[in-house]
Every structure is written in structure tokens, then in C-alpha cells.
Write a protein that holds these residues in place. Structure first.
Motif, PDB file in Angstrom:
ATOM      1  N   GLY A 195     -15.727  -6.807  11.226  1.00 23.43           N
ATOM      2  CA  GLY A 195     -16.665  -7.663  10.511  1.00 23.43           C
ATOM      3  C   GLY A 195     -15.938  -8.740   9.751  1.00 23.43           C
ATOM      4  N   LEU A 196     -16.678  -9.376   8.863  1.00 23.06           N
ATOM      5  CA  LEU A 196     -16.142 -10.456   8.048  1.00 23.06           C
ATOM      6  C   LEU A 196     -15.826  -9.917   6.656  1.00 23.06           C
ATOM      7  CD1 LEU A 196     -15.580 -13.489   7.518  1.00 23.06           C
ATOM      8  CD2 LEU A 196     -18.015 -13.702   6.927  1.00 23.06           C
ATOM      9  N   GLN A 220      -7.908   2.526   8.329  1.00 24.83           N
ATOM     10  CA  GLN A 220      -8.308   1.979   7.034  1.00 24.83           C
ATOM     11  C   GLN A 220      -7.396   0.800   6.728  1.00 24.83           C
ATOM     12  OE1 GLN A 220     -10.849   2.845   4.832  1.00 24.83           O
ATOM     13  NE2 GLN A 220     -10.200   1.011   3.710  1.00 24.83           N
ATOM     14  N   MET A 221      -7.997  -0.361   6.525  1.00 27.54           N
ATOM     15  CA  MET A 221      -7.224  -1.579   6.300  1.00 27.54           C
ATOM     16  C   MET A 221      -7.532  -2.118   4.910  1.00 27.54           C
ATOM     17  SD  MET A 221      -7.654  -3.416  10.022  1.00 27.54           S
ATOM     18  CE  MET A 221      -9.391  -3.780   9.765  1.00 27.54           C
ATOM     19  N   ASN A 222      -6.523  -2.180   4.088  1.00 25.63           N
ATOM     20  CA  ASN A 222      -6.665  -2.687   2.725  1.00 25.63           C
ATOM     21  C   ASN A 222      -5.844  -3.955   2.546  1.00 25.63           C
ATOM     22  OD1 ASN A 222      -8.224  -0.393   2.092  1.00 25.63           O
ATOM     23  ND2 ASN A 222      -6.402   0.763   1.500  1.00 25.63           N
ATOM     24  N   SER A 245     -11.206  -4.891   2.221  1.00 20.99           N
ATOM     25  CA  SER A 245     -10.907  -3.724   3.042  1.00 20.99           C
ATOM     26  C   SER A 245     -11.957  -3.545   4.132  1.00 20.99           C
ATOM     27  CB  SER A 245     -10.877  -2.447   2.184  1.00 20.99           C
ATOM     28  OG  SER A 245      -9.877  -2.519   1.196  1.00 20.99           O
ATOM     29  N   LEU A 246     -11.517  -2.931   5.225  1.00 23.10           N
ATOM     30  CA  LEU A 246     -12.400  -2.517   6.306  1.00 23.10           C
ATOM     31  C   LEU A 246     -11.880  -1.212   6.869  1.00 23.10           C
ATOM     32  CD1 LEU A 246     -13.096  -5.724   8.463  1.00 23.10           C
ATOM     33  CD2 LEU A 246     -14.783  -4.432   7.153  1.00 23.10           C
ATOM     34  N   GLY A 303       1.958   0.429   4.302  1.00 27.01           N
ATOM     35  CA  GLY A 303       1.602   0.431   2.893  1.00 27.01           C
ATOM     36  C   GLY A 303       0.213  -0.101   2.609  1.00 27.01           C
ATOM     37  N   ARG A 304      -0.373  -0.801   3.569  1.00 28.28           N
ATOM     38  CA  ARG A 304      -1.731  -1.344   3.392  1.00 28.28           C
ATOM     39  C   ARG A 304      -2.736  -0.705   4.347  1.00 28.28           C
ATOM     40  NH1 ARG A 304      -2.625  -6.288   4.866  1.00 28.28           N
ATOM     41  NH2 ARG A 304      -0.834  -6.431   6.287  1.00 28.28           N
ATOM     42  N   PHE A 305      -2.283  -0.318   5.524  1.00 24.52           N
ATOM     43  CA  PHE A 305      -3.150   0.293   6.532  1.00 24.52           C
ATOM     44  C   PHE A 305      -2.838   1.780   6.627  1.00 24.52           C
ATOM     45  CE2 PHE A 305      -3.966  -3.622   9.495  1.00 24.52           C
ATOM     46  CZ  PHE A 305      -4.322  -4.369   8.385  1.00 24.52           C
ATOM     47  N   THR A 306      -3.877   2.552   6.932  1.00 26.67           N
ATOM     48  CA  THR A 306      -3.709   3.984   7.136  1.00 26.67           C
ATOM     49  C   THR A 306      -4.455   4.407   8.388  1.00 26.67           C
ATOM     50  OG1 THR A 306      -3.572   4.377   4.744  1.00 26.67           O
ATOM     51  CG2 THR A 306      -4.021   6.276   6.162  1.00 26.67           C
TER      52      THR A 306
END
Length: 122
Positions: free
Chosen positions: A9-10, A80-82, A16-17, A64-67
Motif C-alpha cells: 500500500g501507500l 514487518q517493515m518499519n 510501517s507496513l 534492524g528495520r525489517f523483520t
């Protein structure tokens, strides 16, 4: 194995997405899985991977940002993307190998989902 990616999405920069990848097939738990992305005009690049036991591997740019995670009972993998960045705008693909160990090379993956678009606005 059939894979269905969703959750794109946007989102604004810094947001985060969570992406999901639903897999069919009774042997999901024995497959290594991965996420790749492809931005317009660029080659597909590795993002993250997870093997059958849950060991994970990340590209340096997202560590460190994605899991990445998987739920074998649900035949589903997640990303999980932060702290997303505009340059991470791309189509994100999930993929599966027919072996239990992960790889960062797209050529090592046999099964691919259709991709889900992630757009990060600045």
C-alpha cells in the motif's frame, strides 16, 4: 506450491507496513522462504529470507528495520517493515525454495508470488 502476497500500500516515509505471503501445499514448513523487491527500472533485489526452522537473513540495507517471520501452522510468511524510505518503493515478491536452507539469490527460488506494491511517499 502457490504463493499469494498481500499487504502492500501507500505509506509515508518513516511509516510501517506488514506484508503477508500465504502458501498452499502441505510441505510449506520444509521450504525456505524469501522476500525480494523490484523498483521501476531496476533489477530484483534480495530483502530477507527465513529457513524452515526460523533462522533469518537480511540484506544490509534493511537489517534492524525489517523483520521476517513465518507461521507454519498457517502456511504464512510475514515481513514487518518499519522506518520505510521512499527509495524502498517497489513491488515486493515472496518466494519459496524447494529446500530447507535460505538463499539471497533469486535464481535459487522456484516458486514466486505475484507481488504486492509498496509505495513510500516523501
Amino acid at each position: 506450491v502457490q504463493l499469494q502476497a498481500s499487504g502492500g500500500g501507500l505509506v509515508q516515509a518513516g511509516g510501517s507496513l506488514r506484508l503477508s505471503c500465504a502458501a498452499s501445499g502441505r510441505t510449506f514448513s520444509s521450504y525456505a522462504m524469501g522476500w525480494f523487491r523490484q523498483a521501476p527500472g531496476k533489477e530484483r533485489e534480495f530483502v530477507s529470507a527465513i529457513n524452515w526452522s526460523g533462522s533469518t537473513y537480511y540484506a544490509a540495507s534493511v537489517r534492524g528495520r525489517f523483520t521476517i517471520a513465518r507461521d507454519n501452522a498457517k502456511n504464512t510468511m510475514y515481513l514487518q517493515m518499519n522506518s520505510l524510505k521512499p527509495e524502498e518503493t517497489a513491488i515486493y515478491y515472496c518466494a519459496a525454495r524447494s529446500t530447507s536452507t535460505y538463499s539471497s539469490y533469486a535464481r535459487d527460488y522456484v516458486y514466486w508470488g505475484q507481488g504486492t506494491l509498496v509505495t513510500v511517499s516523501s
